[in-house]
Design a protein around this motif. Sequence first.
Motif, PDB file in Angstrom:
ATOM      1  N   THR A  99       1.571   5.995  -9.693  1.00  0.00           N
ATOM      2  CA  THR A  99       2.805   5.234  -9.816  1.00  0.00           C
ATOM      3  C   THR A  99       2.568   3.785  -9.427  1.00  0.00           C
ATOM      4  O   THR A  99       2.161   3.485  -8.318  1.00  0.00           O
ATOM      5  CB  THR A  99       3.909   5.831  -8.922  1.00  0.00           C
ATOM      6  OG1 THR A  99       3.965   7.229  -9.126  1.00  0.00           O
ATOM      7  CG2 THR A  99       5.240   5.207  -9.241  1.00  0.00           C
ATOM      8  N   CYS A 100       2.805   2.903 -10.379  1.00  0.00           N
ATOM      9  CA  CYS A 100       2.590   1.474 -10.134  1.00  0.00           C
ATOM     10  C   CYS A 100       3.408   0.710 -11.161  1.00  0.00           C
ATOM     11  O   CYS A 100       2.929   0.399 -12.243  1.00  0.00           O
ATOM     12  CB  CYS A 100       1.105   1.139 -10.255  1.00  0.00           C
ATOM     13  SG  CYS A 100       0.731  -0.604  -9.951  1.00  0.00           S
ATOM     14  N   GLU A 101       4.655   0.444 -10.820  1.00  0.00           N
ATOM     15  CA  GLU A 101       5.558  -0.215 -11.756  1.00  0.00           C
ATOM     16  C   GLU A 101       6.067  -1.526 -11.179  1.00  0.00           C
ATOM     17  O   GLU A 101       6.432  -1.603 -10.001  1.00  0.00           O
ATOM     18  CB  GLU A 101       6.773   0.680 -12.064  1.00  0.00           C
ATOM     19  CG  GLU A 101       6.429   1.990 -12.725  1.00  0.00           C
ATOM     20  CD  GLU A 101       6.070   1.835 -14.193  1.00  0.00           C
ATOM     21  OE1 GLU A 101       6.214   0.714 -14.733  1.00  0.00           O
ATOM     22  OE2 GLU A 101       5.647   2.821 -14.801  1.00  0.00           O
ATOM     23  N   TRP A 132      -2.479  -5.294  -5.871  1.00  0.00           N
ATOM     24  CA  TRP A 132      -1.843  -3.975  -5.777  1.00  0.00           C
ATOM     25  C   TRP A 132      -2.016  -3.198  -7.088  1.00  0.00           C
ATOM     26  O   TRP A 132      -2.359  -2.003  -7.078  1.00  0.00           O
ATOM     27  CB  TRP A 132      -0.366  -4.180  -5.460  1.00  0.00           C
ATOM     28  CG  TRP A 132       0.536  -2.996  -5.590  1.00  0.00           C
ATOM     29  CD1 TRP A 132       0.519  -1.861  -4.838  1.00  0.00           C
ATOM     30  CD2 TRP A 132       1.608  -2.833  -6.529  1.00  0.00           C
ATOM     31  NE1 TRP A 132       1.525  -1.005  -5.243  1.00  0.00           N
ATOM     32  CE2 TRP A 132       2.207  -1.586  -6.276  1.00  0.00           C
ATOM     33  CE3 TRP A 132       2.131  -3.637  -7.541  1.00  0.00           C
ATOM     34  CZ2 TRP A 132       3.296  -1.116  -7.010  1.00  0.00           C
ATOM     35  CZ3 TRP A 132       3.213  -3.176  -8.266  1.00  0.00           C
ATOM     36  CH2 TRP A 132       3.775  -1.936  -8.004  1.00  0.00           C
ATOM     37  N   ARG A 133      -1.824  -3.871  -8.198  1.00  0.00           N
ATOM     38  CA  ARG A 133      -1.954  -3.200  -9.493  1.00  0.00           C
ATOM     39  C   ARG A 133      -3.399  -2.787  -9.764  1.00  0.00           C
ATOM     40  O   ARG A 133      -3.655  -1.713 -10.311  1.00  0.00           O
ATOM     41  CB  ARG A 133      -1.440  -4.114 -10.597  1.00  0.00           C
ATOM     42  CG  ARG A 133       0.051  -4.365 -10.528  1.00  0.00           C
ATOM     43  CD  ARG A 133       0.470  -5.407 -11.539  1.00  0.00           C
ATOM     44  NE  ARG A 133       0.290  -4.932 -12.888  1.00  0.00           N
ATOM     45  CZ  ARG A 133       1.124  -4.094 -13.510  1.00  0.00           C
ATOM     46  NH1 ARG A 133       2.193  -3.644 -12.871  1.00  0.00           N
ATOM     47  NH2 ARG A 133       0.903  -3.693 -14.742  1.00  0.00           N
ATOM     48  N   LEU A 134      -4.347  -3.631  -9.366  1.00  0.00           N
ATOM     49  CA  LEU A 134      -5.750  -3.290  -9.576  1.00  0.00           C
ATOM     50  C   LEU A 134      -6.162  -2.102  -8.715  1.00  0.00           C
ATOM     51  O   LEU A 134      -6.885  -1.203  -9.163  1.00  0.00           O
ATOM     52  CB  LEU A 134      -6.636  -4.505  -9.273  1.00  0.00           C
ATOM     53  CG  LEU A 134      -6.583  -5.655 -10.273  1.00  0.00           C
ATOM     54  CD1 LEU A 134      -7.349  -6.855  -9.753  1.00  0.00           C
ATOM     55  CD2 LEU A 134      -7.145  -5.209 -11.629  1.00  0.00           C
ATOM     56  N   GLU A 135      -5.696  -2.091  -7.458  1.00  0.00           N
ATOM     57  CA  GLU A 135      -6.039  -0.979  -6.564  1.00  0.00           C
ATOM     58  C   GLU A 135      -5.444   0.335  -7.045  1.00  0.00           C
ATOM     59  O   GLU A 135      -6.058   1.395  -6.891  1.00  0.00           O
ATOM     60  CB  GLU A 135      -5.554  -1.280  -5.147  1.00  0.00           C
ATOM     61  CG  GLU A 135      -6.335  -2.379  -4.439  1.00  0.00           C
ATOM     62  CD  GLU A 135      -5.760  -2.731  -3.089  1.00  0.00           C
ATOM     63  OE1 GLU A 135      -4.631  -2.275  -2.792  1.00  0.00           O
ATOM     64  OE2 GLU A 135      -6.425  -3.459  -2.321  1.00  0.00           O
ATOM     65  N   ARG A 154       0.824  -1.214   0.000  1.00  0.00           N
ATOM     66  CA  ARG A 154       0.000   0.000   0.000  1.00  0.00           C
ATOM     67  C   ARG A 154       0.855   1.259   0.000  1.00  0.00           C
ATOM     68  O   ARG A 154       0.409   2.319  -0.450  1.00  0.00           O
ATOM     69  CB  ARG A 154      -0.939   0.007   1.203  1.00  0.00           C
ATOM     70  CG  ARG A 154      -2.041  -1.048   1.115  1.00  0.00           C
ATOM     71  CD  ARG A 154      -2.829  -1.134   2.402  1.00  0.00           C
ATOM     72  NE  ARG A 154      -3.737  -2.284   2.398  1.00  0.00           N
ATOM     73  CZ  ARG A 154      -4.300  -2.791   3.480  1.00  0.00           C
ATOM     74  NH1 ARG A 154      -4.049  -2.240   4.676  1.00  0.00           N
ATOM     75  NH2 ARG A 154      -5.090  -3.833   3.400  1.00  0.00           N
ATOM     76  N   ARG A 155       2.089   1.158   0.521  1.00  0.00           N
ATOM     77  CA  ARG A 155       2.961   2.328   0.512  1.00  0.00           C
ATOM     78  C   ARG A 155       4.130   2.141  -0.457  1.00  0.00           C
ATOM     79  O   ARG A 155       5.166   2.783  -0.330  1.00  0.00           O
ATOM     80  CB  ARG A 155       3.486   2.620   1.922  1.00  0.00           C
ATOM     81  CG  ARG A 155       4.275   1.496   2.596  1.00  0.00           C
ATOM     82  CD  ARG A 155       4.706   1.953   3.986  1.00  0.00           C
ATOM     83  NE  ARG A 155       5.650   1.069   4.626  1.00  0.00           N
ATOM     84  CZ  ARG A 155       5.343   0.039   5.409  1.00  0.00           C
ATOM     85  NH1 ARG A 155       4.069  -0.241   5.630  1.00  0.00           N
ATOM     86  NH2 ARG A 155       6.278  -0.711   5.959  1.00  0.00           N
ATOM     87  N   THR A 156       3.935   1.258  -1.450  1.00  0.00           N
ATOM     88  CA  THR A 156       4.960   0.970  -2.445  1.00  0.00           C
ATOM     89  C   THR A 156       4.551   1.510  -3.802  1.00  0.00           C
ATOM     90  O   THR A 156       3.400   1.367  -4.222  1.00  0.00           O
ATOM     91  CB  THR A 156       5.190  -0.559  -2.544  1.00  0.00           C
ATOM     92  OG1 THR A 156       5.654  -1.047  -1.289  1.00  0.00           O
ATOM     93  CG2 THR A 156       6.226  -0.882  -3.618  1.00  0.00           C
TER      94      THR A 156
END
Length: 429
Positions: free
Chosen positions: A92-94, A62-65, A33-35
Motif C-alpha cells: 500500500t503506497c498511495e 517513501w514511494r521508492l522504499e 514509515r508507518r503511513t
Amino acid sequence: MLHSIPFPVLPVPPSWYPGHMTQFTRKLPTILRRTDVVLELRDARLPLTSINRNFEGALQKWRLERGGHNLVSRSSSEPHSLTPAPREYGATCERIVVFNKRDLVPEWGIEPFRKAMTTKYPDQTVFFASWNHRQDVKRLSNLLIDIAKQSPGAPEMNVLVVGMPNVGKSTLLNALRTTGISGPTAKALRTSAQPGMTRALSTRLKLCEDPLVYSFDSPGVMLPFLGRGDRGAERGVKLALIAGIKEGLYDTESLASYLLYRFNILDPIAPAYLTLLPEGASPMTDVYDFLEALAHRLAMIKKGGIPDISRAAVWFVNWWRMQGSRLSASAPLIAHSLSSLATPLTHRRGWGFDFEWSVDRTEAANYDATVVQRKMEECIDAFEAEAQQEKEGGETVSSTQEKKIAREHLLAKRMARSKARHTARRGTA
C-alpha cells in the motif's frame, strides 16, 4: 471592458516559519514509515502555489522504499470514479492530491485542470472536493475504504494528511470521521480560520471501523522562504489572501490591490466586485480609485469627508473571503467572441489565482475545454521551469538561511577534523 490590466506593485514577502514546522519536516520520513496513504491537501484557488516542495524529497523516498506507484485508476469522463487496482499485502503506497474548496473556482476549468495534472504529474491521483458538500466527503471516504479493502490481510490502514497552513486538513478529518463512523461522532480536531492552529502531529483518529482506517493530522508547513523578486512577492500575497500566512504580516491595501487584479483577469467585462459599487460602474485597475469608490458606497468616511481607504481595504478582503470568492467562481469561460476587429489582438484570461494566459482572436473563435487544458499545461510547464530556475539560482533559500547552512557546514568540518585527530592519536598510542 478592460483591454489592459497592469500587474500591481507588491511588497517584499515576509518570512513566517515557526519552529513546529521545522520539527515536523524533520520527523516526516519517520512518520511515513508507518503511513500507507498520503492525502496532500491544496487549495483549488492556488493549485500550484499551495504545493510544498519540502515534502517532495520525503514522499519520493517513501514511494521508492515501498516500491510504490499509484494504483488508483483515473477516469476523465467520471471525475470521481476512482477504483483501486488489486495489490499484494504490504504494498500500500498511495498519494492522493486533494484540491479543497472546489466551489470557489469556476466549474469550467476543473475538468481541463484534472486532465492537465494527469498529463504533467502521472504519479499523482487528483481529487476535487468541498467539505461543505457531503457527497464529496462521501466519495473520498469510499475511496479510502476501497484502497484498504485491496489489502485484506493488513490489520489496518494509516492515512497521513499533509499540506500548507489553512488548506482545511483538520476540517477534512472531522468530516471523514462523521461520514465513516456510524452513529454520532464528536468533533475530534479544533479548527480555526487563522493558520497555525495545529502545531504537532495528532493522535490516531479512526476514520472507518470496517475495514479499519486510521489517520493522523499534521501541522501546516509553510515554505521557509517564499522567493525573491516579483515571483516571491506574488506567492506571498496569494497565500496571505487565503489566510495561509499569519495575519498582520501584510498590509491590507496590498492584498486588495492584488485581489482587484485577479478579479479583472477572471472576468474583464463584468468582474464580481462591480456588485459592490453603484449601478453602472465600470471595471477599474487603480486600487485607490476602487477603494475610494467603495468607501463612499459603504459610508466609510473619516473626519473632513475623507474616504477611509484602509477600512475599505479590510472590508474588501474580508468580503472576498466570505462571499466574493464564491461569486467570482461564476466567471464565464469566455464572455463573448473576441474575434471582432474592434477588439485587441489578445486578451488575458485566467482560472483561480495561479493560471493566466493570453487568448488571441483565432483561439477565441474555438475557445473550449481543449484549448483551456492546453493553456493550463503551458502554465504548469512554466511553473516547473521557474521552480527549477529558482532552485539552481539559489532563490529558494534566504540570506539568513544561507548563513545558517554555511555555519552548519563549518561546524561539521570542525567536528570531522577533531574526530580525525582523535583517531590518529589513538593509532599512535
